[in-house]
Scaffold this motif. Structure first.
Motif, short mmCIF file in Angstrom:
data_model
loop_
_atom_site.label_atom_id
_atom_site.label_comp_id
_atom_site.label_asym_id
_atom_site.label_seq_id
_atom_site.Cartn_x
_atom_site.Cartn_y
_atom_site.Cartn_z
N VAL A 12 0.99 -1.26 0.06
CA VAL A 12 -0.11 0.00 0.05
C VAL A 12 0.94 1.24 -0.06
CG1 VAL A 12 -1.68 1.17 1.21
CG2 VAL A 12 -1.64 -1.24 1.29
N ASP A 13 0.70 2.11 -0.85
CA ASP A 13 1.47 3.41 -0.76
C ASP A 13 1.09 4.27 0.12
OD1 ASP A 13 2.51 2.69 -3.68
OD2 ASP A 13 1.05 3.94 -4.59
N TYR A 14 2.21 5.05 0.51
CA TYR A 14 2.08 5.80 2.04
C TYR A 14 0.79 6.71 1.94
CZ TYR A 14 3.75 9.02 5.53
OH TYR A 14 3.30 9.62 6.81
N GLY A 15 0.57 7.45 0.76
CA GLY A 15 -0.56 8.32 0.74
C GLY A 15 -1.94 7.60 1.03
N ILE A 16 -1.87 6.50 0.25
CA ILE A 16 -3.29 5.72 0.24
C ILE A 16 -3.16 5.17 1.73
CG2 ILE A 16 -4.38 3.73 -0.44
CD1 ILE A 16 -3.13 4.12 -3.25
N TYR A 17 -2.25 4.59 2.35
CA TYR A 17 -2.33 4.28 3.60
C TYR A 17 -2.81 5.46 4.73
CZ TYR A 17 -0.55 1.45 7.71
OH TYR A 17 -0.45 0.58 8.89
N LYS A 18 -2.31 6.49 4.57
CA LYS A 18 -2.70 7.53 5.35
C LYS A 18 -4.31 7.75 5.21
CE LYS A 18 0.80 8.19 7.98
NZ LYS A 18 0.75 7.91 9.22
N HIS A 19 -4.47 8.03 3.96
CA HIS A 19 -6.03 8.28 3.33
C HIS A 19 -6.76 7.31 4.13
CE1 HIS A 19 -8.96 10.36 1.48
NE2 HIS A 19 -9.54 9.36 0.93
N ILE A 20 -6.41 5.93 4.24
CA ILE A 20 -7.48 4.82 4.82
C ILE A 20 -7.60 5.16 6.30
CG2 ILE A 20 -7.73 2.45 5.07
CD1 ILE A 20 -6.57 2.00 2.12
N GLU A 21 -6.56 5.51 6.75
CA GLU A 21 -6.33 5.75 8.13
C GLU A 21 -7.23 6.84 8.66
OE1 GLU A 21 -2.24 4.53 10.42
OE2 GLU A 21 -2.12 6.37 9.27
N SER A 22 -7.29 8.02 7.76
CA SER A 22 -8.12 8.93 8.06
C SER A 22 -9.62 8.49 7.99
CB SER A 22 -7.80 10.22 7.07
OG SER A 22 -8.46 9.94 5.97
N LEU A 23 -10.03 7.64 6.87
CA LEU A 23 -11.23 7.23 6.76
C LEU A 23 -11.67 6.40 7.95
CD1 LEU A 23 -11.48 6.04 3.26
CD2 LEU A 23 -12.69 7.98 4.07
N LEU A 24 -10.86 5.55 8.50
CA LEU A 24 -11.10 4.95 9.75
C LEU A 24 -11.30 5.76 10.88
CD1 LEU A 24 -8.51 1.86 9.53
CD2 LEU A 24 -11.03 1.86 9.18
#
Length: 145
Positions: A4-16
């Motif tokens: 998982v790319d870093y930006g996508i990882y951070k975006h998914i964390e913000s969704l959670l």
């Protein structure tokens, strides 16, 4: 396991982190739309070469804004659905990790702190979190398997 790319990882964390508040956000969008886009039937045409329908441009803008709000609502509901599906497919340990980190966050804890809180090793907490986020990313279509 997919990377998982870093930006996508951070975006998914913000969704959670946003997940517990998504219903309220949807309600606010609906309430704002109902309040902001109420139309009054007033004729502001005073002649002098003005359009016979002075609100035509405004009505088009309102239609675009309403469409954008509907897209936002649909997107938030899709996020909710995919998070719930990933949650349902997860085991209890993974649920405990995700709940501790994102749904009931303890802002001063590190992975080691979460591990101690959940009686797990730091690497296990990290592995379970990464597995959940990767699975959610695949469901959202942001990560390739």
């Amino acid at each position: 396991m997919a990377r998982v790319d870093y930006g996508i990882y951070k975006h998914i964390e913000s969704l959670l982190r946003q997940y517990p508040h998504m219903d309220k956000e949807i309600e606010e969008i609906i309430a704002d739309e109902q309040f902001a886009f109420r139309q009054e039937n007033t004729d502001e045409n005073i002649g002098g070469g003005h359009s016979p329908n002075p609100q035509a441009t405004e009505n088009k803008l309102i239609g675009v804004l309403m469409l954008e709000n509907q897209r936002s609502i649909r997107q938030l509901r899709n996020y909710q659905l995919q998070i719930q599906r990933t949650w349902d497919e997860s085991d209890n340990e993974t649920r405990d990790v995700i709940e501790a980190i994102y749904l009931h966050p303890h802002p001063n804890l590190s992975l080691l702190g979460f591990g101690q809180l959940l009686h797990m090793d730091k690497s296990k907490v990290s592995r379970l979190r990464r597995k959940f986020i990767t699975c959610l990313g695949v469901k959202l279509g942001w990560v390739r398997e």
